[in-house]
Design a protein around this motif. Structure first.
Motif, mmCIF file in Angstrom:
data_model
loop_
_atom_site.group_PDB
_atom_site.id
_atom_site.type_symbol
_atom_site.label_atom_id
_atom_site.label_comp_id
_atom_site.label_asym_id
_atom_site.label_seq_id
_atom_site.Cartn_x
_atom_site.Cartn_y
_atom_site.Cartn_z
ATOM 1 N N SER A 1 0.847 -1.197 0.000
ATOM 2 C CA SER A 1 0.000 0.000 0.000
ATOM 3 C C SER A 1 0.882 1.248 0.000
ATOM 4 O O SER A 1 1.194 1.818 1.049
ATOM 5 N N PRO A 2 1.312 1.698 -1.201
ATOM 6 C CA PRO A 2 2.265 2.809 -1.309
ATOM 7 C C PRO A 2 1.836 4.097 -0.620
ATOM 8 O O PRO A 2 2.662 4.918 -0.251
ATOM 9 N N GLY A 3 0.525 4.285 -0.420
ATOM 10 C CA GLY A 3 0.043 5.494 0.241
ATOM 11 C C GLY A 3 0.505 5.628 1.676
ATOM 12 O O GLY A 3 0.373 6.708 2.273
ATOM 13 N N ILE A 4 1.081 4.561 2.235
ATOM 14 C CA ILE A 4 1.556 4.611 3.614
ATOM 15 C C ILE A 4 2.631 5.686 3.786
ATOM 16 O O ILE A 4 2.807 6.231 4.869
ATOM 17 N N VAL A 5 3.344 6.025 2.698
ATOM 18 C CA VAL A 5 4.399 7.038 2.800
ATOM 19 C C VAL A 5 3.824 8.385 3.215
ATOM 20 O O VAL A 5 4.463 9.150 3.955
ATOM 21 N N VAL A 6 2.614 8.696 2.768
ATOM 22 C CA VAL A 6 1.991 9.966 3.135
ATOM 23 C C VAL A 6 1.677 9.979 4.628
ATOM 24 O O VAL A 6 1.931 10.958 5.330
ATOM 25 N N THR A 7 1.131 8.870 5.106
ATOM 26 C CA THR A 7 0.792 8.765 6.525
ATOM 27 C C THR A 7 2.034 8.832 7.400
ATOM 28 O O THR A 7 2.033 9.462 8.465
ATOM 29 N N MET A 8 3.116 8.177 6.963
ATOM 30 C CA MET A 8 4.327 8.078 7.781
ATOM 31 C C MET A 8 5.219 9.306 7.671
ATOM 32 O O MET A 8 6.170 9.451 8.442
ATOM 33 N N PHE A 9 4.937 10.204 6.734
ATOM 34 C CA PHE A 9 5.849 11.315 6.466
ATOM 35 C C PHE A 9 6.171 12.136 7.710
ATOM 36 O O PHE A 9 7.342 12.422 7.997
#
Length: 456
Positions: free
Chosen positions: A30-38
């Motif tokens: 789930s590549p969108g995790i980068v936004v959450t983890m930023f």
């Protein structure tokens, strides 16, 4: 999913291309995790999130290469538990499975926490803990009643998520074109407020974003080219995910230079408001919430399945963990246990929660690299001579990097992980009568009709 029958044996057709295999891995990550983890990664690294993600990518790539080697050496096995059992010892294999259980048991908790963070950002008047309980309740109810929802929803949401990431990155670039960055571009990669220690600590957290790339190894029977395609797929998945993480975190770091945030956990939502406005942020937030809930369904179901299999095979008490509900065909008690663990997230922030999940992951990654070295020893004993750099030097570096990243986790994570591992050692001693006999074997690929119901 196609299958073919030969005699009395049914096997899945090898019709998945390399692209399909990589896509499967990205869907699981789930590549969108980068936004959450930023926000968490930027704050921990001192404002150089893309550098931390780059370090994490290199670390994961080393382990990915080892996974690829083991996928070829042990076709169709697909787990650190199986690799360690076959290459090292049944008891070491059991402990690797125990460490994997730590990941599986608590990963849903992180998913629920992320969902609660997004709900709270959307409706700040309602406390985060209320949204956490709501999220746990929704996904547990769905899993208990066996609704086959997660797989289909996650596949659709992967394309939606990738599209929303492209849109978000575009809006960030447009924002930078209009307003510029308040700090030099190079500060997003390295600045006076960071250090090697800070970057590696952030990389240890950022590694959570990659969890799931090893799931590609379970597709050995379905991939065109078998183990060779799986090996390439694992590497391709890590590189593709790493590229997405690095590029997007770089753009986000330019929009928001530095490591200071009003709310680290909700930094992504505030960035969306900044570059796209309130309406855009709310619209995308609802997409993220829907994706988070669907992901939590799958994560909780996987955790419950793992506990069910371990109970069925005697690795956990069968009377408790190895049972399915007669009404729903699902491991209800296991689902309720993961739900209870999820409530712990009320007392944790996102940094701590992801950190102690990574304890089990880093141990598992280290063991996969050790298994490659053990495979080399076996091959040389049989008169074959695999490349020493590929089968000794690189995995040895992988072991070192994995263990180093483990030491960079916070104290709470190390304490929880250490206690969990100690419990596993004591339990293993009981199971094996003081380590004198082999550990019970967990047959993850058996009884698929039953376990598929358990993951419905």
């Amino acid at each position: 999913m196609n299958s073919e029958t030969t005699g009395n044996n049914m096997r899945l057709k090898g019709d998945l291309s390399l692209f399909s295999v990589v896509l499967f891995g990205l869907a699981y990550i789930s590549p969108g995790i980068v936004v959450t983890m930023f926000g968490v990664v930027a704050a921990t690294s001192g404002g150089v999130a893309p550098t931390a993600f780059a370090v994490a990518t290199l670390a994961m790539l080393l382990t990915g290469l080892s996974y690829a080697k083991m996928a070829r050496a042990v076709p169709g096995a697909g787990s650190v538990y199986t690799y360690a059992r076959k290459m090292l010892d049944s008891r070491i294999g059991f402990l690797s499975g125990w460490a994997m259980l730590l990941d599986y048991f608590f990963i849903p908790m992180v998913g629920w926490l992320i969902t609660a963070i997004y709900f709270n950002a959307q409706f700040p008047a309602i406390p985060k803990w209320v949204w956490l309980i709501v999220s746990v309740g929704i996904t547990t109810a769905i899993n208990v009643f066996g609704m086959k929802l997660a797989d289909r929803v996650n596949k659709v949401l992967m394309f939606i998520a990738l599209g929303s990431l492209v849109l978000f990155a575009t809006l960030c670039v447009v924002f930078l074109g209009k307003h510029g960055s308040s700090a030099p571009v190079t500060d997003a990669l390295w600045n006076s407020g960071t250090s090697i220690g800070a970057v590696t600590a952030a990389a240890a957290i950022a590694a959570y974003s990659f969890l799931g790339f090893d799931a590609v190894s379970t597709l050995g029977e379905e991939a065109r080219g078998g183990a060779r395609t799986i090996g390439r797929g694992i590497i391709g998945c890590v590189i593709a995910a790493g590229a997405i993480f690095i590029v997007l975190s770089f753009v986000m770091q330019l929009v928001h230079p530095g490591a200071t945030f009003v709310d680290v956990d909700a930094a992504a939502y505030h960035l969306k408001v900044l570059v796209g406005g309130e309406t855009y942020a709310e619209m995308i937030n609802f997409v993220t919430i829907a994706g988070s809930i669907a992901s939590c369904i799958a994560l909780q179901a996987s955790a419950a399945r793992l506990m069910y299999v371990m109970g069925r095979d005697g690795a956990l008490p069968k009377a408790v963990f190895g049972k399915l509900s007669g009404k729903t065909g699902t491991p209800v008690l296991n689902l309720l246990l993961t739900a209870a663990a999820g409530v712990i997230a009320m007392k944790l922030d996102l940094t701590t929660a992801t950190s102690f999940i990574n304890f089990g992951a880093f141990l598992g990654f280290a063991l996969v690299n050790v298994c490659v070295i053990a495979h080399l020893v076996r091959e040389r004993r049989d008169g074959r001579t695999p490349n020493l750099f590929s089968f000794l030097v690189m995995p040895a570096i992988g072991v070192g990097v994995s263990l180093y990243l483990l030491t960079r986790l916070d104290d709470v994570a190390l304490q929880i992980g250490g206690v969990w591992l100690a419990i596993g050692v004591v339990y293993l001693a009981v199971l094996t009568k003081g380590f004198r006999r082999p550990a019970p074997e967990m047959t993850f690929d058996d009884d698929t009709a039953v376990t598929d119901r358990a993951t419905a």
